[in-house]
Write a protein that holds these residues in place. Sequence first.
Motif, PDB file in Angstrom:
ATOM      1  N   LEU A  48       0.829  -1.209   0.000  1.00 22.18           N
ATOM      2  CA  LEU A  48       0.000   0.000   0.000  1.00 22.18           C
ATOM      3  C   LEU A  48       0.863   1.259   0.000  1.00 22.18           C
ATOM      4  N   GLN A  49       2.029   1.223   0.695  1.00 18.24           N
ATOM      5  CA  GLN A  49       2.959   2.361   0.609  1.00 18.24           C
ATOM      6  C   GLN A  49       3.447   2.510  -0.838  1.00 18.24           C
ATOM      7  N   ASN A  50       3.697   1.382  -1.510  1.00 17.40           N
ATOM      8  CA  ASN A  50       4.085   1.430  -2.928  1.00 17.40           C
ATOM      9  C   ASN A  50       3.001   2.095  -3.771  1.00 17.40           C
ATOM     10  N   ALA A  51       1.734   1.754  -3.478  1.00 20.15           N
ATOM     11  CA  ALA A  51       0.626   2.339  -4.231  1.00 20.15           C
ATOM     12  C   ALA A  51       0.569   3.853  -4.026  1.00 20.15           C
ATOM     13  N   ILE A  52       0.795   4.307  -2.773  1.00 18.03           N
ATOM     14  CA  ILE A  52       0.810   5.756  -2.492  1.00 18.03           C
ATOM     15  C   ILE A  52       1.920   6.429  -3.301  1.00 18.03           C
ATOM     16  N   GLU A  53       3.097   5.823  -3.298  1.00 27.03           N
ATOM     17  CA  GLU A  53       4.232   6.413  -4.021  1.00 27.03           C
ATOM     18  C   GLU A  53       3.981   6.409  -5.523  1.00 27.03           C
ATOM     19  N   LEU A  54       3.338   5.360  -6.021  1.00 29.06           N
ATOM     20  CA  LEU A  54       3.041   5.309  -7.452  1.00 29.06           C
ATOM     21  C   LEU A  54       2.069   6.418  -7.850  1.00 29.06           C
ATOM     22  N   GLU A  55       0.992   6.581  -7.083  1.00 24.77           N
ATOM     23  CA  GLU A  55       0.007   7.617  -7.426  1.00 24.77           C
ATOM     24  C   GLU A  55       0.641   8.996  -7.352  1.00 24.77           C
ATOM     25  N   HIS A  56       1.491   9.229  -6.354  1.00 24.52           N
ATOM     26  CA  HIS A  56       2.170  10.527  -6.266  1.00 24.52           C
ATOM     27  C   HIS A  56       3.111  10.743  -7.451  1.00 24.52           C
ATOM     28  N   SER A  57       3.793   9.679  -7.884  1.00 24.07           N
ATOM     29  CA  SER A  57       4.854   9.835  -8.889  1.00 24.07           C
ATOM     30  C   SER A  57       4.341  10.328 -10.232  1.00 24.07           C
ATOM     31  N   THR A  58       3.039  10.161 -10.504  1.00 25.04           N
ATOM     32  CA  THR A  58       2.499  10.649 -11.775  1.00 25.04           C
ATOM     33  C   THR A  58       2.193  12.144 -11.725  1.00 25.04           C
ATOM     34  N   ILE A  59       2.072  12.701 -10.523  1.00 18.34           N
ATOM     35  CA  ILE A  59       1.653  14.102 -10.399  1.00 18.34           C
ATOM     36  C   ILE A  59       2.718  15.073 -10.922  1.00 18.34           C
ATOM     37  N   PRO A  60       4.020  14.949 -10.549  1.00 17.41           N
ATOM     38  CA  PRO A  60       5.009  15.913 -11.064  1.00 17.41           C
ATOM     39  C   PRO A  60       5.079  15.996 -12.595  1.00 17.41           C
ATOM     40  N   PRO A  61       5.115  14.881 -13.347  1.00 16.97           N
ATOM     41  CA  PRO A  61       5.150  15.035 -14.806  1.00 16.97           C
ATOM     42  C   PRO A  61       3.866  15.627 -15.384  1.00 16.97           C
ATOM     43  N   TYR A  62       2.708  15.265 -14.835  1.00 13.69           N
ATOM     44  CA  TYR A  62       1.452  15.849 -15.317  1.00 13.69           C
ATOM     45  C   TYR A  62       1.405  17.342 -14.968  1.00 13.69           C
ATOM     46  N   PHE A  63       1.812  17.661 -13.736  1.00 11.55           N
ATOM     47  CA  PHE A  63       1.816  19.058 -13.271  1.00 11.55           C
ATOM     48  C   PHE A  63       2.701  19.919 -14.177  1.00 11.55           C
ATOM     49  N   THR A  64       3.892  19.394 -14.492  1.00 15.49           N
ATOM     50  CA  THR A  64       4.840  20.167 -15.295  1.00 15.49           C
ATOM     51  C   THR A  64       4.317  20.384 -16.714  1.00 15.49           C
ATOM     52  N   ALA A  65       3.728  19.354 -17.296  1.00 12.14           N
ATOM     53  CA  ALA A  65       3.181  19.509 -18.651  1.00 12.14           C
ATOM     54  C   ALA A  65       2.125  20.606 -18.670  1.00 12.14           C
ATOM     55  N   THR A  66       1.284  20.652 -17.650  1.00 16.81           N
ATOM     56  CA  THR A  66       0.258  21.691 -17.582  1.00 16.81           C
ATOM     57  C   THR A  66       0.889  23.065 -17.388  1.00 16.81           C
ATOM     58  N   ALA A  67       1.882  23.145 -16.493  1.00 16.67           N
ATOM     59  CA  ALA A  67       2.522  24.433 -16.205  1.00 16.67           C
ATOM     60  C   ALA A  67       3.240  24.990 -17.426  1.00 16.67           C
ATOM     61  N   SER A  68       3.667  24.127 -18.331  1.00 16.14           N
ATOM     62  CA  SER A  68       4.416  24.603 -19.496  1.00 16.14           C
ATOM     63  C   SER A  68       3.515  25.234 -20.545  1.00 16.14           C
ATOM     64  N   LEU A  69       2.209  25.101 -20.407  1.00 13.09           N
ATOM     65  CA  LEU A  69       1.281  25.665 -21.392  1.00 13.09           C
ATOM     66  C   LEU A  69       1.033  27.138 -21.079  1.00 13.09           C
ATOM     67  N   VAL A  70       1.247  27.978 -22.065  1.00 18.01           N
ATOM     68  CA  VAL A  70       1.092  29.420 -21.893  1.00 18.01           C
ATOM     69  C   VAL A  70      -0.367  29.749 -21.578  1.00 18.01           C
ATOM     70  N   ALA A  71      -0.577  30.592 -20.576  1.00 18.13           N
ATOM     71  CA  ALA A  71      -1.938  30.976 -20.196  1.00 18.13           C
ATOM     72  C   ALA A  71      -2.666  31.593 -21.378  1.00 18.13           C
ATOM     73  N   GLY A  72      -3.916  31.172 -21.572  1.00 11.00           N
ATOM     74  CA  GLY A  72      -4.718  31.694 -22.664  1.00 11.00           C
ATOM     75  C   GLY A  72      -4.598  30.896 -23.951  1.00 11.00           C
ATOM     76  N   LYS A  73      -3.653  29.957 -23.981  1.00  5.42           N
ATOM     77  CA  LYS A  73      -3.507  29.092 -25.153  1.00  5.42           C
ATOM     78  C   LYS A  73      -3.599  27.631 -24.677  1.00  5.42           C
ATOM     79  N   ASN A  74      -4.116  26.788 -25.539  1.00  2.00           N
ATOM     80  CA  ASN A  74      -4.221  25.356 -25.213  1.00  2.00           C
ATOM     81  C   ASN A  74      -4.996  25.118 -23.914  1.00  2.00           C
ATOM     82  N   GLU A  75      -6.023  25.934 -23.690  1.00  2.00           N
ATOM     83  CA  GLU A  75      -6.771  25.835 -22.430  1.00  2.00           C
ATOM     84  C   GLU A  75      -7.490  24.496 -22.294  1.00  2.00           C
ATOM     85  N   ALA A  76      -8.007  23.959 -23.402  1.00  2.00           N
ATOM     86  CA  ALA A  76      -8.717  22.684 -23.326  1.00  2.00           C
ATOM     87  C   ALA A  76      -7.772  21.568 -22.879  1.00  2.00           C
TER      88      ALA A  76
END
Length: 343
Positions: free
Chosen positions: A25-53
């Motif tokens: 279960l600790q592995n499952a927690i770490e796995l779910e967390h590990s996807t957040i930084p790459p998803y977060f970064t991809a979103t942050a790299s999108l310029v505000a007002g463009k690619n909003e969808a």
Amino acid sequence: MIRLHRNYVRAVRQARAAQDLFGPLQNAIELEHSTIPPYFTATASLVAGKNEAIAGLIRAITMQEMLHMCIASNILIAIGGQPQINRPGFVPEYPGPLPMHIGGPDFTVGIEAFSRDLVKQVFMQIEEPEQPIPVREKAEIEPEYETIGAFYRALQAKIVELGDGIFEPSSLPRQVVQGNWFPPDQLFAITGADSAVRAIDIIVLQGEGSSSSPYESPDVLAHFYRFGEIHAGRALVKTADGYAYAGAPIPFDDNGVYPLRPNCKLAQFTPGTQAHTRLAQFIYSYNSLLNALHTCFNGQPGRLDAAIGLMYSLRIEAVALVQTPVAPGSAQNVGPSFEYMQT
């Protein structure tokens, strides 16, 4: 879903007591967390007002990964365990493998700006169901690997086998079910085998859909198919013989992405520069978020609102960070770095 080494599933199946499930279960927690930084970064790299969808689709998936982390933590708490969030080793090394070495030795995940290729080659690989819809030729499965879905199904089966006796009623006040961030029918108290199985169903369904439908609910696609829409550039629709990415366009403006240097590390920048200062602040805030989550999952569940608030603050800091050149005159900007540090 992507493959993970069969030993992790075998360890679940061989469990004989609640304590034997603490590690998985600790592995499952770490796995779910590990996807957040790459998803977060991809979103942050999108310029505000463009690619909003596109930004909206990935942001919603990121919040559901947070929900999955809460669910796995609640199950661990319910059987007497203690989630470990703010410790060395909790944050994976990017670029590198995700927890449990999923995907095998050749699958690495980095911290990079958004691109459709990133969605196809990494994000859809992470979220791939065991039986994708539309039906396609089944991939050859390496015999030493299982799927993440199999890992979660093994957890369900073992929890049912061990029965309600492994759950501790005294854990209820420590479980994270408060706050206004997640629907009560998705984040609820784990009181026994039935509720634990139902909670794990949510994790699997939101990630990959069911074996007969790409939807997690009547109007919401599972993660794999939302990433499929982004890659295809069109919404998924039902057709006479199945499903197709042939709906409304999901446009992508490649001029609306900041040119991030991939996999930045603080040590790459000179102290005193704007790049170093902003990245150091981002890393400090990220570790403050880990500390808040650790506190939340270890006796102070009311801290969830504060933790989610820190997550939004991190997003604001990321907006400034991704507009910061790595050096004066450089065409590359600084990308987020998710490094562990004691704060």
